[in-house]
Design a protein around this motif. Sequence first.
Motif, PDB file in Angstrom:
ATOM      1  N   TYR A  30     -13.567 -14.105  -8.258  1.00  0.00           N
ATOM      2  CA  TYR A  30     -14.286 -13.396  -7.256  1.00  0.00           C
ATOM      3  C   TYR A  30     -13.454 -12.317  -6.573  1.00  0.00           C
ATOM      4  O   TYR A  30     -13.806 -11.010  -6.375  1.00  0.00           O
ATOM      5  N   HIS A  31     -12.247 -12.652  -6.382  1.00  0.00           N
ATOM      6  CA  HIS A  31     -11.204 -11.589  -5.424  1.00  0.00           C
ATOM      7  C   HIS A  31     -11.119 -10.275  -6.329  1.00  0.00           C
ATOM      8  O   HIS A  31     -11.245  -9.212  -5.632  1.00  0.00           O
ATOM      9  N   GLU A  32     -10.980 -10.582  -7.466  1.00  0.00           N
ATOM     10  CA  GLU A  32     -10.431  -9.327  -8.719  1.00  0.00           C
ATOM     11  C   GLU A  32     -11.763  -8.587  -8.793  1.00  0.00           C
ATOM     12  O   GLU A  32     -11.506  -7.280  -8.682  1.00  0.00           O
ATOM     13  N   ILE A  33     -12.875  -9.305  -8.985  1.00  0.00           N
ATOM     14  CA  ILE A  33     -14.137  -8.326  -9.384  1.00  0.00           C
ATOM     15  C   ILE A  33     -14.568  -7.622  -8.037  1.00  0.00           C
ATOM     16  O   ILE A  33     -15.164  -6.495  -8.181  1.00  0.00           O
ATOM     17  N   SER A  34     -14.217  -8.188  -6.862  1.00  0.00           N
ATOM     18  CA  SER A  34     -14.849  -7.769  -5.657  1.00  0.00           C
ATOM     19  C   SER A  34     -13.821  -6.516  -5.238  1.00  0.00           C
ATOM     20  O   SER A  34     -14.304  -5.602  -4.442  1.00  0.00           O
ATOM     21  N   GLN A  35     -12.614  -6.167  -6.143  1.00  0.00           N
ATOM     22  CA  GLN A  35     -12.066  -5.020  -5.614  1.00  0.00           C
ATOM     23  C   GLN A  35     -12.364  -3.832  -6.829  1.00  0.00           C
ATOM     24  O   GLN A  35     -12.305  -2.577  -6.589  1.00  0.00           O
ATOM     25  N   ARG A  36     -13.355  -4.220  -7.653  1.00  0.00           N
ATOM     26  CA  ARG A  36     -13.857  -3.184  -8.511  1.00  0.00           C
ATOM     27  C   ARG A  36     -15.327  -2.955  -8.523  1.00  0.00           C
ATOM     28  O   ARG A  36     -16.112  -2.348  -9.235  1.00  0.00           O
ATOM     29  N   ALA A  37     -16.076  -3.844  -7.663  1.00  0.00           N
ATOM     30  CA  ALA A  37     -17.454  -3.675  -7.448  1.00  0.00           C
ATOM     31  C   ALA A  37     -17.964  -4.142  -6.116  1.00  0.00           C
ATOM     32  O   ALA A  37     -17.299  -4.755  -5.334  1.00  0.00           O
ATOM     33  N   ASP A  38     -19.172  -3.722  -5.653  1.00  0.00           N
ATOM     34  CA  ASP A  38     -19.761  -4.025  -4.412  1.00  0.00           C
ATOM     35  C   ASP A  38     -20.308  -5.485  -4.577  1.00  0.00           C
ATOM     36  O   ASP A  38     -21.541  -5.660  -5.240  1.00  0.00           O
ATOM     37  N   VAL A  39     -19.688  -6.622  -4.208  1.00  0.00           N
ATOM     38  CA  VAL A  39     -19.959  -7.811  -4.541  1.00  0.00           C
ATOM     39  C   VAL A  39     -20.704  -8.714  -3.540  1.00  0.00           C
ATOM     40  O   VAL A  39     -20.190  -8.573  -2.296  1.00  0.00           O
ATOM     41  N   THR A  40     -21.818  -9.257  -3.828  1.00  0.00           N
ATOM     42  CA  THR A  40     -22.147 -10.214  -2.809  1.00  0.00           C
ATOM     43  C   THR A  40     -21.916 -11.618  -3.225  1.00  0.00           C
ATOM     44  O   THR A  40     -22.446 -11.987  -4.581  1.00  0.00           O
TER      45      THR A  40
END
Length: 437
Positions: A30-40
């Motif tokens: 979650y932490h790394e993907i949220s640096q690269r996308a608009d994550v909910t």
Amino acid sequence: MNYRKLKVLLIVEQCNPEWASVPLEGYNYYHEISQRADVTLVTHERNKSALEKTANNENIIYITEAKWVEHYYNIVSKITASGRINWPLQHALTYPIYAQFNHRVYQQFKQQVKEQHYDVVHAITPMMPRYPAKIVRACQNTPFILGPVNGGVPFPAGFKTIAKQEFVQYNFLKKIGRNLIPGYVETYRKADKILAGSSYTLKMLQKIFNLPKHKIDLFYENGITANFLTKYPKEISKNDKVNLLFVGRLVPYKGADMLIEAIAQLKESDRAKIRLNIVGDGSEKSDLQQRVEKFNLSNIVNFVGWVQQGETLEYYRRSDIFCFPSIREFGGAVVLEAMASGLPCIVVNNGGIGEYVTETNGFKIEPISREHIVRELGNKIEYLLENKDILKQMSSESIARAKEFEWGVKAEKIAAIYQDVIAEKQHLKVIEQPSFA
């Protein structure tokens, strides 16, 4: 390529930076993907207090649980955790708890997904390949990704006693679940992409669901944080003692007993060159300590006990060779941590850890028998004691190999997968449009 504009619904039921194993993995994804996308992020309310302490704690939806859940979980724990934990039975009996989370996620997000508020829906945890994701029913026009899922690795044929100690006789519950759990088959059949955490799991899922090759990819479950990565290989002088390290739960299948016996069988001159730290705790600790006394190894083997991860890092950095003869591992994060710290690794080739270690950064022992593993462990330790130039070379290769598993690198690969599945979904939609020619 900029992936930040992608809107991702990330379902991570187990997502907690303060816990170990899968919850910590879920958080790192979650932490790394949220640096690269608009994550909910959608996760369980049990993770709220830990996630609210992190810097990146916005746009998180917490799914609450019914009042009966805690009472039910306590009952299941009493049934399955008297003595050694009966994991197969516990996973089966706790399924209703996950089912409630799964249903509530679907109820809360089905309309948004159907209306394409998100570019991708990605369910990461639970990571065992036995859980459905009901939200797939709403993903007619939005790509759905599952995984990495990992598991199903059997115990080696020569270790039936240990398999029984781990309640392997209850594994029939997995097959029953595939037929009885609502939406299980549907999840795998409808997913646009499945990420398998090991080669064994990939082949198993292909066989069970008859999946086409383009629908499932090998994507190793575990990753490594940047602070574990060291820059320089181990330097060991001719007169230095060589420090061996074992990190893991002290339970039968992890194989610490085989490591102790392998050291006991070394030549006295080789035993004088080494020291072993065993980091971890568990039901077999007393038995292991008795073995050490029996073989007169008290001056060589040190039982550290359980320590926090930060302190574990110091043990990795003070060590020279990582010995982890676990006969059945799905993820094996400790092997990646050891590699990142520049340690050549000696492992048993059954499960994910056999895929992390290559011929250039360590040794893989086939699980033919207990005697074979003990003998080969001793041979490999002896070889590295006598060839410190090879040890240094393997140390360098371990660091290089571990870099491939750094969480940021893994997140970049996932971002690329998002782009691919979106393009594929759009391509299929064009093909499926009716022709008026």
